[in-house]
Design a protein around this motif. Sequence first.
Motif, mmCIF file in Angstrom:
data_model
loop_
_atom_site.group_PDB
_atom_site.id
_atom_site.type_symbol
_atom_site.label_atom_id
_atom_site.label_comp_id
_atom_site.label_asym_id
_atom_site.label_seq_id
_atom_site.Cartn_x
_atom_site.Cartn_y
_atom_site.Cartn_z
ATOM 1 N N SER A 48 -9.856 1.654 -3.819
ATOM 2 C CA SER A 48 -10.000 1.386 -2.710
ATOM 3 C C SER A 48 -9.285 2.639 -1.770
ATOM 4 O O SER A 48 -9.786 2.820 -0.786
ATOM 5 N N ILE A 49 -8.075 2.955 -2.190
ATOM 6 C CA ILE A 49 -7.484 4.254 -1.664
ATOM 7 C C ILE A 49 -8.223 5.413 -1.740
ATOM 8 O O ILE A 49 -8.622 5.988 -0.819
ATOM 9 N N VAL A 56 -13.979 -5.761 -5.297
ATOM 10 C CA VAL A 56 -13.657 -6.562 -6.204
ATOM 11 C C VAL A 56 -12.076 -6.757 -6.198
ATOM 12 O O VAL A 56 -11.837 -8.082 -6.124
ATOM 13 N N GLY A 57 -11.195 -5.879 -5.913
ATOM 14 C CA GLY A 57 -9.636 -6.090 -5.894
ATOM 15 C C GLY A 57 -9.461 -6.886 -4.551
ATOM 16 O O GLY A 57 -8.538 -7.855 -4.624
ATOM 17 N N LEU A 106 -5.867 -5.085 -11.153
ATOM 18 C CA LEU A 106 -5.877 -5.312 -9.701
ATOM 19 C C LEU A 106 -5.178 -3.857 -9.166
ATOM 20 O O LEU A 106 -5.635 -3.349 -8.053
ATOM 21 N N ARG A 107 -4.223 -3.221 -9.823
ATOM 22 C CA ARG A 107 -3.730 -2.055 -9.399
ATOM 23 C C ARG A 107 -4.918 -0.903 -9.399
ATOM 24 O O ARG A 107 -4.849 -0.054 -8.439
ATOM 25 N N PHE A 108 -5.617 -0.933 -10.403
ATOM 26 C CA PHE A 108 -6.529 -0.098 -10.460
ATOM 27 C C PHE A 108 -7.674 -0.271 -9.270
ATOM 28 O O PHE A 108 -7.994 0.777 -8.852
ATOM 29 N N GLY A 167 -5.893 -0.830 -0.123
ATOM 30 C CA GLY A 167 -5.837 -0.601 -1.126
ATOM 31 C C GLY A 167 -4.357 -0.378 -1.848
ATOM 32 O O GLY A 167 -3.737 -0.870 -2.924
ATOM 33 N N TYR A 168 -3.726 0.169 -0.759
ATOM 34 C CA TYR A 168 -2.204 0.047 -0.980
ATOM 35 C C TYR A 168 -1.521 -1.311 -1.034
ATOM 36 O O TYR A 168 -0.519 -1.321 -1.878
#
Length: 192
Positions: free
Chosen positions: A17-18, A55-56, A10-12, A177-178
Motif C-alpha cells: 500500500s505504501i 487485501v491488507g 499483513l506487513r507485506f 499502509g503505514y
Amino acid sequence: MLHLNLSSFLRFTGVCSIISGILFLSLAIWYNTSLGQIGAYVNLIGMVFLLFGLVGIYLYQMNAVGVFVFITFVLFFIGTALWMGFGWVEVFVIPALEEIAPEILADSPPALLNIGMFTSLIFFFVGLLLFALVTAWKGIHPRGAAILLVLVPFLDFIPFGSYVGQPLAGVALIWLGYSIWKGKYEEVGHGN
C-alpha cells in the motif's frame, strides 16, 4: 519451506500500500511532463501494488466490519483489476498501435470499448467510495486516511480534479499502509 503467518502477510500488504501510494503520488510529476509514457508504467505498477494493499486494508478490519464491507472490498478489488487492464493497454497496446497502425487511434473508440471503460470506472469508483466510507465509519484504520479516499472519486469527476485526487489517494494509501505495517496483529480486525 516458506512459512508465512498473518502478521507477516499483513506487513507485506502494508508495504504494498505504501509503494502504491508513493507511485500514485508521483503520477502528478510524470503526467505533467514530457515523460507521460513513464507515468503509464508507474500507474500500472501502482495498480498491481494497490491490489495487494487492498487485501491488507480489508483483512486488518474484517472481523469488525461485516458482510457489507466484504462486498464493497470485492467491488473495489474487481474495479481495480478491471481498471488495471486499461493501464496495461496504455503501456503496451497504444504504443504498438502508434507505431504500426496510427490510423486506428485517430478514430473514435468502438462502442464496446467505451462500455468496458465505463463499467470499469463504475466498479472502481463506486467500490472505492463505498469501501472508503465504511472504513472511515468503522474507524479501525485512521479515519483521516479513509476520508481522503472518500474525496478521490468526487475530485476525479470535476475539471482538473485528478491533479488533486491522485496525490490525495497516494497520501491515503501511504497512511493506511503505514498503519497496517506498524499494526498490532493480535488485535487484527478490532482496531489499533
